[in-house]
Scaffold this active site. Structure first.
Site, PDB file in Angstrom:
ATOM      1  N   ARG A 156       0.819  -1.220   0.000  1.00  0.00           N
ATOM      2  CA  ARG A 156       0.000   0.000   0.000  1.00  0.00           C
ATOM      3  C   ARG A 156       0.850   1.268   0.000  1.00  0.00           C
ATOM      4  NH1 ARG A 156      -5.458  -0.452   2.253  1.00  0.00           N
ATOM      5  NH2 ARG A 156      -6.012  -2.627   2.146  1.00  0.00           N
ATOM      6  N   TYR A 203       0.295 -13.434  -0.103  1.00  0.00           N
ATOM      7  CA  TYR A 203       0.864 -13.183  -1.434  1.00  0.00           C
ATOM      8  C   TYR A 203       2.140 -12.350  -1.300  1.00  0.00           C
ATOM      9  CZ  TYR A 203      -2.159  -9.008  -0.867  1.00  0.00           C
ATOM     10  OH  TYR A 203      -2.812  -7.891  -0.394  1.00  0.00           O
ATOM     11  N   ASP A 237     -14.417   4.698   0.039  1.00  0.00           N
ATOM     12  CA  ASP A 237     -15.054   4.162   1.243  1.00  0.00           C
ATOM     13  C   ASP A 237     -16.069   5.132   1.847  1.00  0.00           C
ATOM     14  OD1 ASP A 237     -13.674   1.804   1.089  1.00  0.00           O
ATOM     15  OD2 ASP A 237     -12.672   1.984   3.034  1.00  0.00           O
TER      16      ASP A 237
HETATM   17  C1  LIG Z   1      -8.095  -6.210   5.729  1.00  0.00           C
HETATM   18  C2  LIG Z   1      -8.406  -5.419   4.487  1.00  0.00           C
HETATM   19  C3  LIG Z   1      -7.913  -5.847   3.267  1.00  0.00           C
HETATM   20  C4  LIG Z   1      -8.224  -5.135   2.095  1.00  0.00           C
HETATM   21  N1  LIG Z   1      -7.732  -5.581   0.905  1.00  0.00           N
HETATM   22  C5  LIG Z   1      -8.058  -4.926  -0.231  1.00  0.00           C
HETATM   23  C6  LIG Z   1      -7.539  -5.366  -1.497  1.00  0.00           C
HETATM   24  O1  LIG Z   1      -6.776  -6.333  -1.555  1.00  0.00           O
HETATM   25  N2  LIG Z   1      -7.903  -4.689  -2.623  1.00  0.00           N
HETATM   26  C7  LIG Z   1      -8.736  -3.591  -2.564  1.00  0.00           C
HETATM   27  O2  LIG Z   1      -9.041  -3.032  -3.636  1.00  0.00           O
HETATM   28  N3  LIG Z   1      -9.215  -3.145  -1.395  1.00  0.00           N
HETATM   29  C8  LIG Z   1      -8.894  -3.764  -0.229  1.00  0.00           C
HETATM   30  N4  LIG Z   1      -9.345  -3.295   0.970  1.00  0.00           N
HETATM   31  C9  LIG Z   1     -10.188  -2.078   0.992  1.00  0.00           C
HETATM   32  C10 LIG Z   1      -9.342  -0.803   0.832  1.00  0.00           C
HETATM   33  O3  LIG Z   1      -8.305  -0.783   1.803  1.00  0.00           O
HETATM   34  C11 LIG Z   1     -10.201   0.451   1.021  1.00  0.00           C
HETATM   35  O4  LIG Z   1     -11.433   0.292   0.357  1.00  0.00           O
HETATM   36  C12 LIG Z   1      -9.500   1.674   0.436  1.00  0.00           C
HETATM   37  O5  LIG Z   1      -8.253   1.858   1.054  1.00  0.00           O
HETATM   38  C13 LIG Z   1     -10.370   2.925   0.627  1.00  0.00           C
HETATM   39  O6  LIG Z   1      -9.668   4.053   0.150  1.00  0.00           O
HETATM   40  P1  LIG Z   1     -10.274   5.510   0.385  1.00  0.00           P
HETATM   41  O7  LIG Z   1      -9.273   6.445  -0.217  1.00  0.00           O
HETATM   42  O8  LIG Z   1     -11.684   5.582  -0.066  1.00  0.00           O
HETATM   43  O9  LIG Z   1     -10.333   5.687   1.975  1.00  0.00           O
HETATM   44  P2  LIG Z   1      -9.154   5.724   3.046  1.00  0.00           P
HETATM   45  O10 LIG Z   1      -8.015   4.866   2.637  1.00  0.00           O
HETATM   46  O11 LIG Z   1      -9.786   5.466   4.366  1.00  0.00           O
HETATM   47  O12 LIG Z   1      -8.629   7.228   2.994  1.00  0.00           O
HETATM   48  C14 LIG Z   1      -9.361   8.274   3.572  1.00  0.00           C
HETATM   49  C15 LIG Z   1      -8.398   9.444   3.806  1.00  0.00           C
HETATM   50  O13 LIG Z   1      -9.153  10.565   4.252  1.00  0.00           O
HETATM   51  C16 LIG Z   1      -8.513  11.146   5.358  1.00  0.00           C
HETATM   52  N5  LIG Z   1      -9.547  11.828   6.142  1.00  0.00           N
HETATM   53  C17 LIG Z   1     -10.500  11.271   6.934  1.00  0.00           C
HETATM   54  N6  LIG Z   1     -11.280  12.217   7.459  1.00  0.00           N
HETATM   55  C18 LIG Z   1     -10.822  13.400   6.993  1.00  0.00           C
HETATM   56  C19 LIG Z   1     -11.225  14.760   7.188  1.00  0.00           C
HETATM   57  N7  LIG Z   1     -12.244  15.084   7.984  1.00  0.00           N
HETATM   58  N8  LIG Z   1     -10.535  15.748   6.555  1.00  0.00           N
HETATM   59  C20 LIG Z   1      -9.476  15.443   5.725  1.00  0.00           C
HETATM   60  N9  LIG Z   1      -9.061  14.169   5.521  1.00  0.00           N
HETATM   61  C21 LIG Z   1      -9.722  13.170   6.138  1.00  0.00           C
HETATM   62  C22 LIG Z   1      -7.860   9.969   6.085  1.00  0.00           C
HETATM   63  O14 LIG Z   1      -6.804  10.394   6.927  1.00  0.00           O
HETATM   64  C23 LIG Z   1      -7.376   9.130   4.903  1.00  0.00           C
HETATM   65  O15 LIG Z   1      -6.091   9.508   4.468  1.00  0.00           O
HETATM   66  C24 LIG Z   1      -9.054  -3.977   2.161  1.00  0.00           C
HETATM   67  C25 LIG Z   1      -9.538  -3.537   3.392  1.00  0.00           C
HETATM   68  C26 LIG Z   1      -9.212  -4.250   4.548  1.00  0.00           C
HETATM   69  C27 LIG Z   1      -9.760  -3.749   5.868  1.00  0.00           C
END
Ligand SMILES: Cc1cc2nc3c(=O)[nH]c(=O)nc-3n(C[C@H](O)[C@H](O)[C@H](O)COP(=O)(O)OP(=O)(O)OC[C@H]3O[C@@H](n4cnc5c(N)ncnc54)[C@H](O)[C@@H]3O)c2cc1C
Length: 403
Positions: A113, A221, A298
């Site tokens: 990651r 993996y 997410d």
């Molecule tokens: C065990 C596990 C295994 C996984 N494996 C996979 C996989 O193999 N393949 C895959 O595609 N997905 C996988 N996922 C899912 C994946 O990790 C998430 O869906 C993805 O990281 C979501 O990305 P995002 O950018 O939407 O959210 P996040 O990664 O949660 O990023 C949100 C960002 O917003 C910031 N933030 C939060 N609130 C605020 C605020 N108020 N103001 C400013 N910034 C803020 C946070 O600090 C963070 O940096 C897995 C999840 C888990 C739990």
């Protein structure tokens, strides 16, 4: 307040600099738009674990010009295997080689990651995205033709549009949909990456292997060009069911896996025990847009990880959003184009991600089933051939609409 103007069109502000936020910023900046990312944390970081990227995501990373760097940092596994965690029997294998790439037009890649985030960050910097850390966005409203964002430190931003990629507990989503906690699955994940030379099964090092068992699974993996081996152990916590707020502790991890085959048990000591990830999702919602604000990743559609698609779906969101802007808001003017772009994005992405969210729950049930159900599952898996990808066409073959 930042005046939100630039020669390339008024600024789009992305809240959150995770994989979803940075991919979105990059996709919009590639169109010559002015983009700013506001990240709450003091830096741009990701957890120290691996990520699977299926071709529905890698094809879009290629369009953004970063796939070569991801391939260089990651691993293209030769196959994906599902095995019985209790007996050790390999049940089904899917070839991820040339036939796979020909079918889906892009590879399956596994990557650390940190490495993916770093690649996106560098690409954003090169595309002149403004990147700010320590910015906790606490308010986001539409006033006239602007999204107005407020941060906890009192700073304010005016934007052409605001894209909320602020994760599972999104404050922007909270404002849009009111109260509502994520749904705890009762399952908890432990992760860890170890140097590849310490792995005890050297014959499987080019494989994504998922060991499935009653109420548990283990995924393994290689990542980082094969230097590290990523492991994720997941199990249903007995103390979650009994209402213990501190559910899923390491003693439950050991107990859950105690009766599994030696190849599975040998993984447990190398998992990091000081930190664990209780897993959550939410019911799908059909409204992601409010005025000049839209949810993404997410924040919009948190899902259980069983299809390894949360980040892949965030990447699909980013590409779809950028295409919608290109079609409906080419001039970046205040002529209603933003509203049309956000509406088009929502229309495409809501049904797609709802299907993935629901399917992830079902896939988890299939992996974790016990008794007669497990016997039937195993029989079904044994009957599949390694080049039959038809079950995953809908998932891995998806592309954003072009018109
Ligand atoms: C065990 C596990 C295994 C996984 N494996 C996979 C996989 O193999 N393949 C895959 O595609 N997905 C996988 N996922 C899912 C994946 O990790 C998430 O869906 C993805 O990281 C979501 O990305 P995002 O950018 O939407 O959210 P996040 O990664 O949660 O990023 C949100 C960002 O917003 C910031 N933030 C939060 N609130 C605020 C605020 N108020 N103001 C400013 N910034 C803020 C946070 O600090 C963070 O940096 C897995 C999840 C888990 C739990």
């Amino acid at each position: 307040m930042s005046d939100g103007t630039s020669s390339a069109g008024r600024e789009i502000v992305v809240v959150g600099g995770g994989i979803g936020g940075l991919t979105t910023a990059l996709a919009l900046a590639r169109q010559g738009r002015s983009v700013r990312v506001l990240e709450r944390a003091d830096g741009f970081t990701e957890v120290g674990a691996g990520l699977q990227l299926a071709p529905n995501a890698t094809s879009l990373l290629r369009d953004l010009g970063v796939l070569d760097a991801v391939l260089d940092a990651g691993v293209v596994p030769a196959r994906m295997v599902i095995a019985d965690a209790r007996t050790g029997e390999g049940l089904v294998s899917a070839d991820l080689g040339d036939r796979f790439v020909k079918t889906f037009g892009a590879p399956y890649v596994v990557v650390h990651r940190h490495d993916l985030l770093d690649i996106l960050l560098r690409a954003c910097r090169a595309a002149d995205v403004a990147l700010e850390t320590g910015k906790d966005v606490v308010g986001c409203v539409t006033i006239g033709t602007e999204a107005r964002l407020t941060c906890a430190d009192g700073s304010e931003y005016a934007a052409h549009a605001a894209i909320a990629a602020d994760g599972l507990r999104s404050s922007v989503r909270q404002a849009l949909h009111g109260s509502g906690e994520p749904v705890a699955s009762g399952y908890v994940a432990y992760r860890g990456a170890l140097p590849i030379e310490q792995v005890e099964r050297p014959h499987d090092l080019d494989t994504v292997i998922s060991w499935v068992g009653p109420g548990l699974h283990l995924v393994q993996y290689p990542i980082r060009r094969g230097d590290l081996y990523n492991q994720v152990a997941v199990f249903k916590s007995p103390s979650f069911a009994s209402g213990n707020p501190d559910w899923g502790g390491p003693e439950e991890l050991d107990a859950a896996f105690a009766d599994m085959c030696p190849a599975v048990r040998v993984a447990l000591p190398s998992l990091q025990r000081s930190f664990r990830w209780p897993t959550y999702d939410r019911e799908p919602v059909d409204r992601w847009v409010d005025g000049r604000t839209a949810l993404l990743g997410d924040a919009a559609h948190p899902m259980l990880q069983y299809l390894a698609q949360g980040a892949c779906q965030a990447i699909e969101d980013a590409a779809t959003l950028a295409r919608s802007f290109a079609i409906h808001d080419a001039a970046g003017a205040d002529d209603g184009g933003v509203g049309r772009a956000l509406a088009a994005y929502e229309k495409v992405r809501v049904p797609r991600t709802a299907r993935v969210q629901r399917s992830a729950r079902v896939w988890g049930d299939i992996w974790h089933i016990d008794g007669t159900g497990a016997l039937l599952r195993n029989e079904l898996f044994r009957g599949m051939t390694d080049d039959d990808y038809s079950y995953a066409d809908w998932l891995w073959g998806w592309q954003p609409p072009t018109g």
